[in-house]
Design a protein around this motif. Structure first.
Motif, PDB file in Angstrom:
ATOM      1  N   SER A 147       0.867  -1.169   0.000  1.00  0.00           N
ATOM      2  CA  SER A 147       0.000   0.000   0.000  1.00  0.00           C
ATOM      3  C   SER A 147       0.914   1.233   0.000  1.00  0.00           C
ATOM      4  O   SER A 147       1.845   1.299  -0.783  1.00  0.00           O
ATOM      5  CB  SER A 147      -0.934  -0.020   1.213  1.00  0.00           C
ATOM      6  N   ALA A 151      -2.030   6.032   1.846  1.00  0.00           N
ATOM      7  CA  ALA A 151      -3.341   5.528   2.246  1.00  0.00           C
ATOM      8  C   ALA A 151      -3.851   6.253   3.476  1.00  0.00           C
ATOM      9  O   ALA A 151      -5.050   6.222   3.773  1.00  0.00           O
ATOM     10  CB  ALA A 151      -3.254   4.028   2.530  1.00  0.00           C
ATOM     11  N   LYS A 165      -4.471   3.503  -2.976  1.00  0.00           N
ATOM     12  CA  LYS A 165      -3.647   2.884  -1.945  1.00  0.00           C
ATOM     13  C   LYS A 165      -4.435   2.663  -0.654  1.00  0.00           C
ATOM     14  O   LYS A 165      -4.191   1.693   0.073  1.00  0.00           O
ATOM     15  CB  LYS A 165      -2.399   3.738  -1.691  1.00  0.00           C
TER      16      LYS A 165
END
Length: 259
Positions: A147, A151, A165
């Motif tokens: 990720s 995020a 993400k």
């Protein structure tokens, strides 16, 4: 040799973080499969490096945005090695652009590669792990998704990227629930600013690079190799057998310093 005789696949494995993970895993005894989008020379170079120190590796070209590439990658691994133990979803793009005039095709392509590609790749790998069944120790496999710190925080020129993400992180949390009963662990690593092809142009400005380094408690930007250890940890049943649905920041302390 934490991954001795294990099979690990990684998408976007010819360069950057994916390449570092592939090589790092091979040095820990894993047999490796690399998916790559277009740079055949880079993919062949990664395979050659792994074979050079006695490891096993193959590379298969495929666009992760195409669901067919997921089943093809998994099938190639099963043909080569007979099984899959760890799947690492790493492939991603981030063409920096402002929000107000963001081209539709840039948004669509970013979502298809980063989020849709992760979904189909992880789904194909999980289905193979379920077919294999649980081993004597109760494990059937592990999935690790790359990720991003993005995020958790926004980015002015990443309005198309950060949601994907965040989606990848959420995907790992949900698949951890869906696949736990099958003995499959699902986790995410969240890199901070890592020096790769994605951001090399953006960080070519010395002023911006110095600013970014100044926000990181460890005092430096990350290298692709910084992700190999955390992924190997999450892949290793002996070390992380009770870890699933987790998110591991690999950012030099940047996130906790953003206050």
């Amino acid at each position: 040799m934490l991954l001795k005789d294990k099979v690990l696949l990684v998408t976007g494995g010819s360069k950057g973080i994916g390449r570092a993970i592939a090589i790092g895993a091979a040095r820990q005894g894993a047999r490796v499969g690399i998916n790559y989008a277009g740079d055949e020379a880079a993919a062949e170079s990664a395979v050659k490096e792994i074979r050079g120190f006695g490891g096993e590796a193959f590379a298969l070209r495929g666009d992760v945005a195409d669901p067919a590439s997921a089943t093809a990658f998994v099938a190639a691994a099963v043909e080569a090695y007979g099984r899959i133990d760890t799947f690492v979803n790493n492939a991603g793009i981030c063409p920096f652009h402002g929000f107000l005039d963001m081209p539709v095709d840039v948004v669509d392509r970013t979502i298809k590669v980063n989020l849709n590609g992760a979904y189909y790749m992880c789904q194909a790998a999980a289905n193979q792990m379920v077919r294999q069944g649980k081993k004597a120790n109760g494990f059937a496999g592990s999935i690790v998704a790359v990720s991003s710190i993005s995020a958790l925080v926004g980015g002015e020129f990443q309005t198309h990227y950060t949601p994907t993400k965040a989606g990848v992180l959420s995907l790992m949390q949900s698949t951890a629930i869906a696949l736990g009963k099958h003995g499959i662990r699902c986790n995410a690593v969240l890199p901070g600013t890592i020096l790769t092809d994605i951001n090399k142009d953006d960080l070519a400005d010395e002023g911006k690079r110095s600013y970014m380094e100044g926000r990181i408690p460890l005092g430096r930007l990350g290298q692709p190799e910084d992700l190999a250890g955390p992924v190997i940890f999450l892949a290793c049943e002996e070390l992380a057998g009770y870890v699933t649905g987790a998110s591991l920041l690999v950012d030099g302390g940047a996130f906790v310093n953003l206050q």
